[in-house]
Design an enzyme around this catalytic site. Structure first.
Site, PDB file in Angstrom:
ATOM      1  N   LYS A  88       0.706  -1.131   0.121  1.00  0.00           N
ATOM      2  CA  LYS A  88       0.045  -0.030  -0.078  1.00  0.00           C
ATOM      3  C   LYS A  88       0.816   1.270  -0.070  1.00  0.00           C
ATOM      4  O   LYS A  88       1.561   1.480   0.912  1.00  0.00           O
ATOM      5  CB  LYS A  88      -0.806  -0.081   1.134  1.00  0.00           C
ATOM      6  CG  LYS A  88      -2.067   1.342   1.445  1.00  0.00           C
ATOM      7  CD  LYS A  88      -2.687   1.191   2.563  1.00  0.00           C
ATOM      8  CE  LYS A  88      -2.096   1.914   3.708  1.00  0.00           C
ATOM      9  NZ  LYS A  88      -2.072   3.315   3.624  1.00  0.00           N
ATOM     10  N   ASP A 139      -3.270   4.457  -1.763  1.00  0.00           N
ATOM     11  CA  ASP A 139      -4.089   4.963  -0.524  1.00  0.00           C
ATOM     12  C   ASP A 139      -4.134   6.435  -0.875  1.00  0.00           C
ATOM     13  O   ASP A 139      -3.359   7.056   0.243  1.00  0.00           O
ATOM     14  CB  ASP A 139      -3.858   4.237   0.697  1.00  0.00           C
ATOM     15  CG  ASP A 139      -4.464   4.807   1.877  1.00  0.00           C
ATOM     16  OD1 ASP A 139      -5.704   5.150   1.567  1.00  0.00           O
ATOM     17  OD2 ASP A 139      -4.164   4.644   2.804  1.00  0.00           O
ATOM     18  N   LYS A 152      -6.830   8.482  -0.949  1.00  0.00           N
ATOM     19  CA  LYS A 152      -8.122   8.843  -0.487  1.00  0.00           C
ATOM     20  C   LYS A 152      -8.721  10.381  -1.006  1.00  0.00           C
ATOM     21  O   LYS A 152      -8.700  11.355  -0.634  1.00  0.00           O
ATOM     22  CB  LYS A 152      -8.173   9.197   0.962  1.00  0.00           C
ATOM     23  CG  LYS A 152      -7.757   8.057   1.948  1.00  0.00           C
ATOM     24  CD  LYS A 152      -7.528   8.410   3.411  1.00  0.00           C
ATOM     25  CE  LYS A 152      -7.135   7.377   4.310  1.00  0.00           C
ATOM     26  NZ  LYS A 152      -5.736   6.577   4.085  1.00  0.00           N
ATOM     27  N   ASP A 154     -12.626  15.656  -3.428  1.00  0.00           N
ATOM     28  CA  ASP A 154     -12.365  17.045  -4.142  1.00  0.00           C
ATOM     29  C   ASP A 154     -14.001  17.050  -5.074  1.00  0.00           C
ATOM     30  O   ASP A 154     -14.832  16.368  -4.988  1.00  0.00           O
ATOM     31  CB  ASP A 154     -11.221  16.934  -5.029  1.00  0.00           C
ATOM     32  CG  ASP A 154     -10.643  18.645  -5.169  1.00  0.00           C
ATOM     33  OD1 ASP A 154     -11.579  19.396  -5.157  1.00  0.00           O
ATOM     34  OD2 ASP A 154      -9.655  18.764  -5.100  1.00  0.00           O
ATOM     35  N   THR A 162     -10.148   4.621  10.730  1.00  0.00           N
ATOM     36  CA  THR A 162     -10.164   3.817  11.848  1.00  0.00           C
ATOM     37  C   THR A 162      -9.481   4.549  13.080  1.00  0.00           C
ATOM     38  O   THR A 162      -9.413   3.936  14.312  1.00  0.00           O
ATOM     39  CB  THR A 162      -9.362   2.235  11.417  1.00  0.00           C
ATOM     40  OG1 THR A 162      -8.044   3.048  10.719  1.00  0.00           O
ATOM     41  CG2 THR A 162     -10.113   1.581  10.788  1.00  0.00           C
TER      42      THR A 162
HETATM   43  O1  C5P Z   1       0.571   1.652  10.971  1.00  0.00           O
HETATM   44  P1  C5P Z   1      -0.985   1.126  10.781  1.00  0.00           P
HETATM   45  O2  C5P Z   1      -1.133  -0.407  10.989  1.00  0.00           O
HETATM   46  O3  C5P Z   1      -1.808   1.889  11.809  1.00  0.00           O
HETATM   47  O4  C5P Z   1      -1.283   1.784   9.280  1.00  0.00           O
HETATM   48  C1  C5P Z   1      -2.577   1.821   8.871  1.00  0.00           C
HETATM   49  C2  C5P Z   1      -2.544   2.292   7.569  1.00  0.00           C
HETATM   50  O5  C5P Z   1      -3.934   2.281   6.941  1.00  0.00           O
HETATM   51  C3  C5P Z   1      -2.054   3.839   7.452  1.00  0.00           C
HETATM   52  O6  C5P Z   1      -1.288   3.903   6.026  1.00  0.00           O
HETATM   53  C4  C5P Z   1      -3.359   4.474   7.352  1.00  0.00           C
HETATM   54  O7  C5P Z   1      -3.160   5.584   6.443  1.00  0.00           O
HETATM   55  C5  C5P Z   1      -4.009   3.513   6.464  1.00  0.00           C
HETATM   56  N1  C5P Z   1      -5.549   3.761   6.568  1.00  0.00           N
HETATM   57  C6  C5P Z   1      -6.413   3.761   7.967  1.00  0.00           C
HETATM   58  N2  C5P Z   1      -7.529   3.941   8.061  1.00  0.00           N
HETATM   59  C7  C5P Z   1      -8.227   4.118   7.078  1.00  0.00           C
HETATM   60  C8  C5P Z   1      -7.863   4.374   5.810  1.00  0.00           C
HETATM   61  C9  C5P Z   1      -6.323   3.980   5.730  1.00  0.00           C
HETATM   62  O8  C5P Z   1      -5.576   3.510   8.951  1.00  0.00           O
HETATM   63  N3  C5P Z   1      -9.511   4.396   7.108  1.00  0.00           N
END
Ligand code: C5P
Length: 242
Positions: A40, A67, A69, A72, A130
């Site tokens: 990712k 990713d 996101k 716009d 999350t």
């Molecule tokens: O380090 P960690 O496991 O927390 O990383 C989670 C990854 O998922 C990060 O790159 C974050 O940007 C991404 N992410 C997220 N929540 C979302 C979408 C993407 O944590 N809703």
């Protein structure tokens, strides 16, 4: 225990390459060499290393989730979606909060950018990050109700717009599948092996629990990238699931 094979599980782990530059990301890729996981690329690495790095990942056969996101006006998102489709990414995402018309515009961008015979990217909608807790949702973002209600509303909207799935917490997978069907893809960050540092995440589950919920893909960053031995960390995560 589950009926999933090691290869099934590995192909459904998306390792978040949250690095400041291509060299650092390459360092991790070297350590994970031969493990057929997804990678990712998020905003930190994409803003630094850009399309060239993504193209090089694709040339080496990696499955790539971009990713970025997008959020716009519809015309701009349409253009962004066209550009990332031309890059050949396997998955990319847009914020469901941008509305149905914006998500439909993303799909039009995919149609424009898709080369003849190329595989169509999976387009997913971000529901609620999350890291967003119930308190932040209600008091700061200003949405009433539970986090799950907000997630399901966005999931239904993404589904109605024609998107392939959503990003959400593994805690919400069952409700999303019930609302939008089993084929509606769930990509779930907020994954923490038992005992791991939670960091800024809020709505979390262990990798095995997330798969038990029926999620399609788990996104894992720091529990792998921040480990003293990332290869041992991902192997231990896979072992905990199969
Ligand atoms: O380090 P960690 O496991 O927390 O990383 C989670 C990854 O998922 C990060 O790159 C974050 O940007 C991404 N992410 C997220 N929540 C979302 C979408 C993407 O944590 N809703």
């Amino acid at each position: 225990m589950s009926t999933l094979t090691r290869n099934d599980v590995t192909g459904r782990i998306m390792v978040a390459l949250d690095y400041a530059n291509a060299e650092s990301a390459e360092g991790l890729l070297k350590q994970l060499e031969g493990i057929p996981c997804y990678v990712k690329v998020g905003m930190q690495l994409f803003y630094a290393a850009g399309p060239t790095f993504v193209a090089s990942l694709k040339d080496r056969g990696y499955k790539v989730f971009l990713d970025v996101k997008m959020h716009d006006i519809p015309n701009t998102v349409k253009g962004g979606a066209e550009s990332v489709t031309r890059l050949g990414v396997d998955v990319f995402n847009v914020h469901a909060a941008g509305g149905k018309y914006m998500m439909e515009a993303a799909l039009e961008g995919v149609d424009k950018g898709l080369a003849l015979g190329a595989a169509r990217p999976i387009v997913i909608g971000v529901t609620q990050l999350t890291s967003t807790s119930q308190q932040v949702l209600n008091d700061e973002i200003g949405l009433a109700g539970t986090t799950e209600q907000a997630v399901i509303r966005y999931a239904r909207l993404a589904h109605a717009a024609g998107l392939n799935g959503v990003v959400a917490s593994p805690l919400e997978v069952t409700a999303i599948k019930a609302a939008c069907g089993d084929g509606f893809v769930t990509v779930t960050p907020g994954i923490r092996p038992a005992g791991a540092d939670i960091g800024d995440q809020s709505r979390i589950m262990t990798p095995a629990e997330a798969f038990a919920q029926g999620t399609d893909y788990v996104v894992i960053g720091r529990p792998i990238t921040g480990a003293a031995d990332p290869r041992a960390a991902i192997e231990a995560i896979i072992d905990s699931i199969v």
